[in-house]
Scaffold this active site. Structure first.
Site, mmCIF file in Angstrom:
data_model
loop_
_atom_site.group_PDB
_atom_site.id
_atom_site.type_symbol
_atom_site.label_atom_id
_atom_site.label_comp_id
_atom_site.label_asym_id
_atom_site.label_seq_id
_atom_site.Cartn_x
_atom_site.Cartn_y
_atom_site.Cartn_z
ATOM 1 N N SER A 62 0.627 -1.568 2.363
ATOM 2 C CA SER A 62 1.307 -1.403 3.648
ATOM 3 C C SER A 62 1.471 -2.735 4.376
ATOM 4 O O SER A 62 0.706 -3.682 4.166
ATOM 5 C CB SER A 62 0.517 -0.440 4.540
HETATM 6 N N1 SAH Z 1 -4.024 1.546 1.494
HETATM 7 C C1 SAH Z 1 -3.197 0.986 0.452
HETATM 8 C C2 SAH Z 1 -1.775 1.456 0.544
HETATM 9 C C3 SAH Z 1 -1.625 2.598 -0.341
HETATM 10 S S1 SAH Z 1 -0.013 3.319 -0.476
HETATM 11 C C4 SAH Z 1 -3.254 -0.527 0.421
HETATM 12 O O1 SAH Z 1 -3.795 -1.139 1.350
HETATM 13 O O2 SAH Z 1 -2.785 -1.096 -0.563
HETATM 14 C C5 SAH Z 1 -0.487 4.994 -0.621
HETATM 15 C C6 SAH Z 1 -1.331 5.361 -1.811
HETATM 16 O O3 SAH Z 1 -1.635 6.741 -1.705
HETATM 17 C C7 SAH Z 1 -0.643 5.172 -3.154
HETATM 18 O O4 SAH Z 1 -1.414 4.325 -3.961
HETATM 19 C C8 SAH Z 1 -0.585 6.598 -3.730
HETATM 20 O O5 SAH Z 1 -0.751 6.635 -5.135
HETATM 21 C C9 SAH Z 1 -1.736 7.267 -3.011
HETATM 22 N N2 SAH Z 1 -1.686 8.725 -2.931
HETATM 23 C C10 SAH Z 1 -0.625 9.534 -2.714
HETATM 24 N N3 SAH Z 1 -1.016 10.822 -2.691
HETATM 25 C C11 SAH Z 1 -2.364 10.838 -2.896
HETATM 26 C C12 SAH Z 1 -3.359 11.875 -2.969
HETATM 27 N N4 SAH Z 1 -3.054 13.165 -2.820
HETATM 28 N N5 SAH Z 1 -4.637 11.498 -3.177
HETATM 29 C C13 SAH Z 1 -4.983 10.180 -3.324
HETATM 30 N N6 SAH Z 1 -4.083 9.163 -3.269
HETATM 31 C C14 SAH Z 1 -2.795 9.491 -3.048
#
Ligand code: SAH
Length: 212
Positions: A62
């Site tokens: 993000s």
């Molecule tokens: N916090 C992260 C940004 C992650 S983007 C950072 O700092 O890099 C959102 C993430 O949520 C993605 O990696 C995606 O695979 C994950 N995601 C989506 N649905 C999910 C679920 N039901 N359980 C766990 N992870 C999930």
């Protein structure tokens, strides 16, 4: 100061402080954690851009301001047990590890979780646990949590997560309604839930039982 440390300091001033982030613990942590360690090698030059960046599997790390807004809304003091949904690169996980007592972070993509574990070595925190699976249901056998950070957009705040939020706890989740998404803070007060809109946002979808 190396080049990345300098860019990090500029990011903290111009992208965060000047745009309303005033939690000094959040600003200090974001001034210390090397974001470049969490982005793919070939995108390192863009690590401090004012934007989200691709990290593989169609997912993103993000934008710094959004990460800061989530962390600030959680109002962490250092004593909290935190549940994070969407480990992604591990960047926000590393920051949570510095701001709270313990972090349990869930990612549905096993390969992203593996990469995050490798990145998190740069974080040198011993209070972070990673799990692979559908985080939209939370982790009931480890509940309650003082804070819950959801990094993917849900159609509504997932009821299972709200049930796992401790009394007085804070949860931040991007809620999608139609084509709009709103980063939303929910605070538990007894049987009441207070809901505060933080800012419009754009996230990847939460895929799972209580997501899309
Ligand atoms: N916090 C992260 C940004 C992650 S983007 C950072 O700092 O890099 C959102 C993430 O949520 C993605 O990696 C995606 O695979 C994950 N995601 C989506 N649905 C999910 C679920 N039901 N359980 C766990 N992870 C999930």
């Amino acid at each position: 100061m190396d080049d990345f440390a300098e860019r990090r300091a500029v990011m903290v001033e111009h992208q965060l402080r000047e745009r309303g982030i005033d939690d000094e613990r959040v600003l200090a942590a974001m001034g210390e954690v090397p974001r470049e360690e969490f982005v793919p090698e070939r995108r390192r030059e863009l690590a401090y851009a004012d934007a989200a960046l691709p990290i593989g599997d169609e997912q993103t790390i993000s934008q710094p301001w959004i990460v800061a807004a989530i962390l600030q809304a959680l109002a962490l003091t250092g004593t909290e047990r935190v549940l994070e949904i969407g480990t992604g690169s591990g960047y926000s996980t590393c920051l949570l590890g510095r701001l709270a007592a313990h972090v349990l972070s869930v990612e549905r993509h096993a390969d992203l979780a593996r990469a995050a574990a490798a990145h998190l070595r740069a974080c040198a925190s011993d209070n972070i646990e990673l799990l692979v699976g559908d985080g939209s249901r939370g982790v009931p056998d480890r509940a309650p949590f003082d804070a819950i950070a959801v990094h993917a957009a849900a159609p509504a705040p997932p009821p299972a997560l709200l049930e796992q939020l401790a009394e007085g706890g804070h949860m931040v989740v991007p809620v999608a309604s139609g084509r709009e998404e709103m980063l939303t803070l929910l605070r538990r007060r007894g049987s009441d839930l207070e809901s505060i809109e933080i800012a419009p946002c754009r996230f990847v979808p939460l895929i799972g039982a209580e997501g899309f």
